[in-house]
Design a protein around this motif. Structure first.
Motif, PDB file in Angstrom:
ATOM      1  N   GLN A  86       0.998  -1.211  -0.117  1.00  0.00           N
ATOM      2  CA  GLN A  86      -0.164  -0.073   0.301  1.00  0.00           C
ATOM      3  C   GLN A  86       0.689   1.241   0.127  1.00  0.00           C
ATOM      4  O   GLN A  86       0.528   2.042   0.740  1.00  0.00           O
ATOM      5  CB  GLN A  86      -0.448   0.180   0.627  1.00  0.00           C
ATOM      6  CG  GLN A  86      -2.224  -1.178   0.290  1.00  0.00           C
ATOM      7  CD  GLN A  86      -2.956  -1.552   2.095  1.00  0.00           C
ATOM      8  OE1 GLN A  86      -3.209  -0.280   3.254  1.00  0.00           O
ATOM      9  NE2 GLN A  86      -4.203  -1.652   2.012  1.00  0.00           N
ATOM     10  N   GLN A  87       2.044   0.808  -0.251  1.00  0.00           N
ATOM     11  CA  GLN A  87       2.866   2.696  -1.021  1.00  0.00           C
ATOM     12  C   GLN A  87       3.249   2.258  -1.899  1.00  0.00           C
ATOM     13  O   GLN A  87       2.252   1.791  -2.641  1.00  0.00           O
ATOM     14  CB  GLN A  87       4.067   2.082   0.182  1.00  0.00           C
ATOM     15  CG  GLN A  87       4.159   1.015   1.415  1.00  0.00           C
ATOM     16  CD  GLN A  87       3.450   2.748   2.272  1.00  0.00           C
ATOM     17  OE1 GLN A  87       4.607   3.913   2.224  1.00  0.00           O
ATOM     18  NE2 GLN A  87       3.519   2.652   3.260  1.00  0.00           N
ATOM     19  N   ILE A  88       3.527   3.676  -2.315  1.00  0.00           N
ATOM     20  CA  ILE A  88       3.668   4.447  -3.471  1.00  0.00           C
ATOM     21  C   ILE A  88       5.452   4.085  -3.728  1.00  0.00           C
ATOM     22  O   ILE A  88       6.310   4.720  -2.900  1.00  0.00           O
ATOM     23  CB  ILE A  88       3.245   5.794  -4.185  1.00  0.00           C
ATOM     24  CG1 ILE A  88       1.603   5.502  -3.875  1.00  0.00           C
ATOM     25  CG2 ILE A  88       4.151   6.954  -5.639  1.00  0.00           C
ATOM     26  CD1 ILE A  88       1.164   6.977  -4.141  1.00  0.00           C
ATOM     27  N   THR A  89       5.539   3.920  -4.954  1.00  0.00           N
ATOM     28  CA  THR A  89       7.809   3.513  -5.315  1.00  0.00           C
ATOM     29  C   THR A  89       7.471   3.673  -6.580  1.00  0.00           C
ATOM     30  O   THR A  89       6.519   3.189  -7.486  1.00  0.00           O
ATOM     31  CB  THR A  89       7.640   1.931  -4.336  1.00  0.00           C
ATOM     32  OG1 THR A  89       9.232   2.621  -4.299  1.00  0.00           O
ATOM     33  CG2 THR A  89       7.272   1.200  -5.079  1.00  0.00           C
ATOM     34  N   THR A  90       9.102   3.690  -6.883  1.00  0.00           N
ATOM     35  CA  THR A  90       9.153   3.625  -8.415  1.00  0.00           C
ATOM     36  C   THR A  90       9.560   2.808  -8.099  1.00  0.00           C
ATOM     37  O   THR A  90      10.524   1.665  -8.195  1.00  0.00           O
ATOM     38  CB  THR A  90       9.710   4.623  -8.132  1.00  0.00           C
ATOM     39  OG1 THR A  90      10.071   5.942  -7.871  1.00  0.00           O
ATOM     40  CG2 THR A  90      10.686   5.333 -10.078  1.00  0.00           C
ATOM     41  N   ILE A  91       9.608   2.308  -9.750  1.00  0.00           N
ATOM     42  CA  ILE A  91      10.639   1.425 -10.458  1.00  0.00           C
ATOM     43  C   ILE A  91      11.782   1.394 -11.100  1.00  0.00           C
ATOM     44  O   ILE A  91      12.068   2.540 -11.578  1.00  0.00           O
ATOM     45  CB  ILE A  91       9.591   0.843 -11.445  1.00  0.00           C
ATOM     46  CG1 ILE A  91       7.966   0.302 -11.102  1.00  0.00           C
ATOM     47  CG2 ILE A  91      10.577  -0.229 -12.532  1.00  0.00           C
ATOM     48  CD1 ILE A  91       7.486   0.440 -12.557  1.00  0.00           C
ATOM     49  N   ILE A  92      12.361   0.822 -10.646  1.00  0.00           N
ATOM     50  CA  ILE A  92      13.614   1.341 -10.645  1.00  0.00           C
ATOM     51  C   ILE A  92      14.426   0.590 -11.652  1.00  0.00           C
ATOM     52  O   ILE A  92      15.684   0.203 -12.205  1.00  0.00           O
ATOM     53  CB  ILE A  92      14.844   0.867  -9.632  1.00  0.00           C
ATOM     54  CG1 ILE A  92      14.869   0.268  -8.452  1.00  0.00           C
ATOM     55  CG2 ILE A  92      14.234   2.685  -8.502  1.00  0.00           C
ATOM     56  CD1 ILE A  92      15.276   0.197  -7.574  1.00  0.00           C
TER      57      ILE A  92
END
Length: 127
Positions: A86-92
């Motif tokens: 349920q967190q927003i994260t970035t595709i790295i």
């Protein structure tokens, strides 16, 4: 009429292709291998084998697979990625999504660590 609709969306074993995704018993599975009589499916929870007969017994359907690019922000919707759930994260990193079950490397806030996700464990953000 309902039976007709189910027959149209239910896959036949002969239509199963390696390195695609299917929906089976409400979950999404990556087709890792197919031979003449069975196929091997995997997701974040299971690795299972389905036979040609299973395709006659169960409702199995092909699915459209979401795709993502490095730098894209996503919402983690799988509890299996506990610290990012349920967190927003970035595709790295994106590693061969046509042939991998977990092709999407997610930023975990540490330079040398990433969580790997299936395309169904994350969602695009619509602003």
């Amino acid at each position: 009429y309902i039976v007709q609709i189910l027959k149209e969306t239910t896959m036949k074993f002969k239509d199963v292709k390696e390195h695609t995704w299917v929906k089976y018993l409400g979950d999404y599975f990556f087709v890792g291998y197919v031979d003449d009589y069975e196929c091997y499916l995997e997701n974040e929870l299971d690795v299972i084998t389905l036979t040609a007969d299973d395709f006659e017994t169960y409702h199995i359907e092909p699915v459209e697979v979401p795709t993502f690019k490095p730098g894209e922000q996503v919402l983690v919707v799988s509890k299996m990625i506990g610290n990012l759930y349920q967190q927003i994260t970035t595709i790295i990193e994106v590693e061969d999504p046509e042939h991998q079950t977990f092709p999407y490397g997610l930023d975990m806030g540490h330079k040398y660590m990433r969580a790997w996700a299936t395309p169904f464990q994350i969602r695009k953000l619509d602003y």
